[in-house]
Write an enzyme that holds these catalytic residues in place. Structure first.
Site, mmCIF file in Angstrom:
data_model
loop_
_atom_site.group_PDB
_atom_site.id
_atom_site.type_symbol
_atom_site.label_atom_id
_atom_site.label_comp_id
_atom_site.label_asym_id
_atom_site.label_seq_id
_atom_site.Cartn_x
_atom_site.Cartn_y
_atom_site.Cartn_z
ATOM 1 N N ASP A 189 94.029 37.653 34.343
ATOM 2 C CA ASP A 189 93.862 36.605 33.328
ATOM 3 C C ASP A 189 93.607 35.251 34.000
ATOM 4 O OD1 ASP A 189 94.446 38.492 31.299
ATOM 5 O OD2 ASP A 189 96.582 38.276 31.744
ATOM 6 N N HIS A 236 100.190 39.936 28.544
ATOM 7 C CA HIS A 236 98.871 40.422 28.948
ATOM 8 C C HIS A 236 98.270 41.302 27.848
ATOM 9 C CE1 HIS A 236 95.502 41.716 31.322
ATOM 10 N NE2 HIS A 236 95.837 42.979 31.104
ATOM 11 N N GLY A 248 90.015 54.359 38.948
ATOM 12 C CA GLY A 248 88.997 53.308 38.924
ATOM 13 C C GLY A 248 89.470 52.030 39.579
ATOM 14 N N ALA A 295 96.172 55.808 43.112
ATOM 15 C CA ALA A 295 95.213 55.310 44.111
ATOM 16 C C ALA A 295 93.829 55.937 44.015
ATOM 17 C CB ALA A 295 95.781 55.526 45.521
HETATM 18 N N1 LIG Z 1 97.128 44.543 34.291
HETATM 19 C C1 LIG Z 1 95.830 44.394 34.144
HETATM 20 O O1 LIG Z 1 95.306 43.278 34.143
HETATM 21 C C2 LIG Z 1 94.936 45.611 34.044
HETATM 22 C C3 LIG Z 1 93.555 45.464 34.248
HETATM 23 C C4 LIG Z 1 92.751 46.601 34.168
HETATM 24 C C5 LIG Z 1 93.314 47.840 33.880
HETATM 25 N N2 LIG Z 1 94.654 47.942 33.680
HETATM 26 C C6 LIG Z 1 95.287 49.239 33.403
HETATM 27 O O2 LIG Z 1 95.375 49.995 34.615
HETATM 28 C C7 LIG Z 1 95.475 51.379 34.306
HETATM 29 C C8 LIG Z 1 94.536 52.206 35.177
HETATM 30 O O3 LIG Z 1 93.191 51.884 34.890
HETATM 31 P P1 LIG Z 1 91.983 52.632 35.666
HETATM 32 O O4 LIG Z 1 90.737 52.068 35.133
HETATM 33 O O5 LIG Z 1 92.244 52.645 37.112
HETATM 34 O O6 LIG Z 1 92.170 54.127 35.096
HETATM 35 P P2 LIG Z 1 91.649 55.490 35.761
HETATM 36 O O7 LIG Z 1 91.778 56.544 34.724
HETATM 37 O O8 LIG Z 1 90.328 55.288 36.399
HETATM 38 O O9 LIG Z 1 92.694 55.755 36.930
HETATM 39 C C9 LIG Z 1 94.031 56.024 36.672
HETATM 40 C C10 LIG Z 1 94.572 56.894 37.767
HETATM 41 O O10 LIG Z 1 95.948 57.134 37.487
HETATM 42 C C11 LIG Z 1 96.215 58.451 37.895
HETATM 43 N N3 LIG Z 1 97.449 58.954 37.301
HETATM 44 C C12 LIG Z 1 97.662 59.452 36.071
HETATM 45 N N4 LIG Z 1 98.956 59.834 35.949
HETATM 46 C C13 LIG Z 1 99.547 59.567 37.132
HETATM 47 C C14 LIG Z 1 100.866 59.741 37.631
HETATM 48 N N5 LIG Z 1 101.828 60.277 36.887
HETATM 49 N N6 LIG Z 1 101.111 59.352 38.897
HETATM 50 C C15 LIG Z 1 100.142 58.803 39.657
HETATM 51 N N7 LIG Z 1 98.881 58.632 39.246
HETATM 52 C C16 LIG Z 1 98.598 59.005 37.993
HETATM 53 C C17 LIG Z 1 94.978 59.257 37.493
HETATM 54 O O11 LIG Z 1 94.904 60.488 38.180
HETATM 55 C C18 LIG Z 1 93.879 58.270 37.866
HETATM 56 O O12 LIG Z 1 93.418 58.493 39.183
HETATM 57 C C19 LIG Z 1 95.185 51.476 32.810
HETATM 58 O O13 LIG Z 1 96.393 51.593 32.108
HETATM 59 C C20 LIG Z 1 94.531 50.152 32.479
HETATM 60 O O14 LIG Z 1 94.679 49.772 31.144
HETATM 61 C C21 LIG Z 1 95.456 46.848 33.758
HETATM 62 O O1 LIG Z 2 91.499 45.276 28.796
HETATM 63 C C1 LIG Z 2 92.005 46.259 29.293
HETATM 64 O O2 LIG Z 2 92.286 47.270 28.631
HETATM 65 C C2 LIG Z 2 92.253 46.307 30.772
HETATM 66 C C3 LIG Z 2 92.941 45.095 31.306
HETATM 67 O O3 LIG Z 2 94.152 44.847 30.681
HETATM 68 C C4 LIG Z 2 92.072 43.872 31.316
HETATM 69 O O4 LIG Z 2 92.549 42.801 30.958
HETATM 70 O O5 LIG Z 2 90.905 43.982 31.738
#
Ligand SMILES: NC(=O)c1ccc[n+]([C@@H]2O[C@H](COP(=O)([O-])OP(=O)(O)OC[C@H]3O[C@@H](n4cnc5c(N)ncnc54)[C@H](O)[C@@H]3O)[C@@H](O)[C@H]2O)c1
Ligand SMILES: O=C(O)C[C@H](O)C(=O)O
Length: 345
Positions: free
Chosen positions: A182, A209, A44, A41
């Protein structure tokens, strides 16, 4: 003490609020208590997602967990004058409390991409994070609907499924890979080219994805527009590369966070509506599936009181989409198998 007239006016204020929610399609009265937990939480995605879930009137309890930084996020978000009570939990020793009683658990924990990386390059770090979080969910909130955002989704969902199976808590109706971003992208890009109001647009996105596993079905887009083949192909490619477009624009500062928080909040809202018995809640998601020969696949699913109520087939595909479907299978299969193998090591 309240006199009868005060009680009557309090009661009518509460029922005005409930029927307002019902009119907005949130639920039939009364609005049930629902706990949502966000794991990651303070990140980003996690922070704007916490904000958006605090704005959701279907949530009564919002539990914000991360390895660090959640007291500040929780204090900040908790001052917003909406329904839910917010509690921040920090560090592994507080994970159980964060999860206890959760109806929906959203997982954006883990590292994001940098330019030049694929989502699969995140596997080595994120697979372990997801494995330990899934083990905790099996222990503390085994009946929650799990919304997996952490990448690579094509592998992290199978990892969670295997961990739940080992713990004896797996229910395929309750595990979702969040592919809503998506769909959000496909709708935005299509509306731009088709010159139709984006709010009216629907586009199913199936497969998985990552890259070519993301298959938007523009032949089924509504409102229909007569777009040339080269426009459809460009739209498909832009949807598949949408994540990379953001990663490159952020130039080393992470991947999509704001649009992902929006998409994650939309999908969690759909899960809550389904749990509350709102009819005909349909979203695309990466779930256990018989739609193809692959054990997990994203397609339209109907959400209900138990999670997935129905997994829809693909419908009629254009020749271009049929080819895209065949092209994605090898990569998706190998990502799924990689996740399963990791979870069983
Ligand atoms: N499914 C999708 O469409 C989609 C889209 C965007 C990003 N993502 C993925 O979401 C993930 C997070 O992205 P972000 O930009 O928020 O990254 P980020 O680094 O800004 O935030 C990730 C958070 O996870 C926390 N974290 C790490 N290990 C943890 C644990 N064991 N327990 C709880 N929290 C933990 C970190 O402290 C951090 O606050 C990435 O893997 C990214 O690729 C997926
Ligand atoms: O592209 C990424 O790594 C993050 C996420 O899966 C996205 O689709 O934006």
């Amino acid at each position: 003490m309240m006199n009868p007239s005060m009680l009557r006016s309090l009661h009518s204020a509460v029922s005005r609020r409930s029927s307002h929610l019902a009119r907005r399609g949130y639920a039939t009265e009364p609005v049930p208590e629902r706990k949502v937990a966000i794991l990651g939480a303070a990140g980003g995605i996690g922070q704007p997602l916490s904000l958006l879930m605090k704005l959701n009137p279907l949530v009564s309890s919002l539990s914000l967990y991360d390895i660090g930084g959640t007291p500040g996020v929780a204090a900040d978000v908790s001052h917003i004058n909406t329904r839910s009570q917010v509690v921040g939990y920090q560090g592994e020793e507080q994970l159980g409390k964060a999860l206890e009683g959760a109806d929906v658990v959203i997982i954006p924990a883990g590292v994001p991409r940098k330019p030049g990386m694929t989502r699969d390059d995140l596997f080595n770090i994120n697979a372990g994070i997801v494995k330990s979080l899934a083990a905790a969910i099996a222990k503390y909130s085994p009946h929650a609907l799990v919304n997996m955002i952490s990448n690579p989704v094509n592998s992290t969902v199978p990892i969670a499924a295997e961990i739940f199976k080992k713990a004896g808590t797996y229910d395929e109706k309750r595990l979702f890979g969040v592919t809503t971003l998506d769909v959000v992208r496909a709708k935005t890009f299509y509306a731009g080219k088709a010159k139709v109001p984006v709010a009216a647009v629907n586009v199913p996105v199936v497969g998985g994805h990552a890259g070519i596993t993301i298959l938007p079905l523009f032949s089924q887009a509504t409102p229909q527009a007569n777009l040339d083949d080269d426009v459809i192909q460009a739209l498909t490619k832009r949807t598949q590369d949408g994540g990379t477009e953001v990663v490159e624009a952020k130039a080393g500062k992470g991947s999509a966070t704001l649009s992902m928080a929006y998409a994650g909040a939309l999908f969690a809202d759909a899960c809550l509506k389904g749990l509350n018995g709102v009819p005909d809640v349909v979203e695309c998601s990466f779930v256990q599936s018989n739609v193809t020969e692959l054990p997990f696949f994203a397609s339209k699913v109907r959400l209900g009181r138990n999670g997935v109520e129905e997994v829809f087939g693909l419908g009629a595909l254009s020749d271009y989409e049929k080819q895209g479907l065949e092209n994605l299978k090898a990569e998706l299969k190998s990502s799924i198998e990689k996740g399963i193998k990791f979870a069983n090591q």
